[in-house]
Enzyme design. Structure first.
Site, PDB file in Angstrom:
ATOM      1  N   TYR A  54       1.428  -1.919   0.368  1.00 51.15           N
ATOM      2  CA  TYR A  54      -0.196  -0.149  -0.353  1.00 51.15           C
ATOM      3  C   TYR A  54       0.636   1.205   0.049  1.00 51.15           C
ATOM      4  O   TYR A  54       0.406   2.216   0.231  1.00 51.15           O
ATOM      5  CB  TYR A  54      -0.762  -0.204   1.122  1.00 51.15           C
ATOM      6  CG  TYR A  54      -2.386  -1.201   1.233  1.00 51.15           C
ATOM      7  CD1 TYR A  54      -1.900  -2.058   0.736  1.00 51.15           C
ATOM      8  CD2 TYR A  54      -2.637  -1.200   2.666  1.00 51.15           C
ATOM      9  CE1 TYR A  54      -2.985  -3.062  -0.021  1.00 51.15           C
ATOM     10  CE2 TYR A  54      -3.068  -2.270   2.042  1.00 51.15           C
ATOM     11  CZ  TYR A  54      -3.545  -2.361   1.575  1.00 51.15           C
ATOM     12  OH  TYR A  54      -4.362  -4.313   1.644  1.00 51.15           O
ATOM     13  N   ILE A 104     -12.983  -5.185   7.494  1.00 56.80           N
ATOM     14  CA  ILE A 104     -12.001  -3.962   7.357  1.00 56.80           C
ATOM     15  C   ILE A 104     -11.850  -3.253   6.429  1.00 56.80           C
ATOM     16  O   ILE A 104     -11.120  -2.660   5.129  1.00 56.80           O
ATOM     17  CB  ILE A 104     -10.104  -4.843   7.888  1.00 56.80           C
ATOM     18  CG1 ILE A 104     -10.011  -5.527   6.811  1.00 56.80           C
ATOM     19  CG2 ILE A 104      -9.418  -5.078   8.543  1.00 56.80           C
ATOM     20  CD1 ILE A 104      -8.629  -5.665   5.833  1.00 56.80           C
ATOM     21  N   LYS A 121     -12.260   0.198   4.515  1.00 58.16           N
ATOM     22  CA  LYS A 121     -11.856   1.126   4.470  1.00 58.16           C
ATOM     23  C   LYS A 121     -12.266   2.377   4.261  1.00 58.16           C
ATOM     24  O   LYS A 121     -13.187   2.344   3.554  1.00 58.16           O
ATOM     25  CB  LYS A 121     -11.639   0.927   2.976  1.00 58.16           C
ATOM     26  CG  LYS A 121     -10.378   2.702   2.709  1.00 58.16           C
ATOM     27  CD  LYS A 121      -9.859   2.253   1.237  1.00 58.16           C
ATOM     28  CE  LYS A 121     -10.170   4.053   0.417  1.00 58.16           C
ATOM     29  NZ  LYS A 121      -9.725   4.358  -0.660  1.00 58.16           N
ATOM     30  N   ASN A 141     -19.483   3.776   9.712  1.00 57.48           N
ATOM     31  CA  ASN A 141     -18.872   1.739   9.818  1.00 57.48           C
ATOM     32  C   ASN A 141     -18.835   1.423  10.530  1.00 57.48           C
ATOM     33  O   ASN A 141     -19.099   0.636  11.170  1.00 57.48           O
ATOM     34  CB  ASN A 141     -17.623   1.920   8.883  1.00 57.48           C
ATOM     35  CG  ASN A 141     -17.678   2.345   7.120  1.00 57.48           C
ATOM     36  OD1 ASN A 141     -18.157   1.877   7.068  1.00 57.48           O
ATOM     37  ND2 ASN A 141     -16.488   2.005   6.708  1.00 57.48           N
TER      38      ASN A 141
END
Length: 266
Positions: free
Chosen positions: A41, A219, A221, A231
């Site tokens: 990343y 998880i 983003k 979220n």
């Protein structure tokens, strides 16, 4: 050892330094305690700065990163893990994954190196990512350390039933990336209707469905504060058995992360 929190912050493609730092700091101050990144990343340094900036102790954060596909020979496992630690500003990792079992991956070389890192206390847990059932079985057999987590694409449009059954049977976590199918769940009628029933968004319903399953974490983003908080609100959405069964019954199957060299294509 830090506790494992089933709802974490994903940081894929969050390469803007300020945005990444701010997202991690915001997530931790919202209540998240699980942060996921990867060598691939190119943002480990920014993730580390976000953790340092937050008013949360490092030992209260479950921090995971992943070895890049070119860093899976034994020497590279050790060298690049040390580099990740430096970038992240930490002395240990709560979880280190093999990101993809391709390119330089060799179970006879990669996995013993992970065992060595675990024995040394450099990493607290060993993880795998994007493995097929066959590769997963091979890795579990080869490793001395238990597999703590297997990270895969998982959402209502790619439900990963076989891998979920294995996670429950082997007692490891199945960690879902792309858990809202990159926004596609917003157009799934079942999720929209269940969301209306619970005064929740389709994204929250998708996350709540994952978290309702045994041995599953997610998880998502997010970069903006609004999405990070939205979220996190999935933790307050309590789906009933009928809701879960209805989502389980979705027959569409759409894999979003795919390419010719992916393990399931070979």
């Amino acid at each position: 050892m830090s506790d494992f929190h089933r709802l974490g912050l994903g940081t894929y493609r969050n390469t803007d330094a300020a945005d990444c730092r701010r997202a991690v700091e915001t997530a931790l101050e919202t209540g998240y305690r699980h942060v996921d990144t990867a060598q691939m990343y190119d943002n480990e340094e920014h993730v580390g700065e976000g953790i340092a900036n937050a008013d949360v102790a490092r030992d209260d954060v479950f921090l995971a990163t992943k070895l890049d596909t070119g860093n899976l020979v034994a020497d590279a496992v050790h060298e690049t893990t040390a580099e990740s630690l430096e970038k992240l500003g930490t002395e240990y990792l709560d979880l280190l994954y093999v990101h993809w079992p391709i390119e330089t991956y060799d179970p006879d070389e990669t996995l013993p190196a992970l065992d060595e890192l675990a024995d040394a206390g450099t990493i607290r847990n060993v993880g795998l990512s994007n493995f097929t059932p066959e590769l997963l079985d091979e890795a579990i057999e080869e490793l001395d350390a238990p597999v703590f987590a297997h990270q895969v694409e998982m959402h209502p449009l790619l439900q990963q039933g076989d891998l979920h059954e294995r996670a429950v049977a082997d007692d490891h976590w199945l960690v879902a990336y792309c858990p809202v199918a990159r926004g596609e769940v917003a157009d799934v009628p079942e999720l929209v209707e269940i969301g209306e029933k619970h005064d929740a968004t389709p994204y929250q319903v998708s996350l709540a469905w994952l978290l309702a399953k045994e041995n599953v974490a997610a998880i998502p983003k997010a970069t903006s504060k609004a999405h990070i908080v939205e979220n996190y609100g999935a933790l307050d959405v309590e789906l009933d058995d009928e809701d879960v069964a209805r989502i389980d019954g979705i027959t569409r199957e759409e894999r979003l992360v795919d390419f010719p060299a992916a393990p399931w294509n070979n």
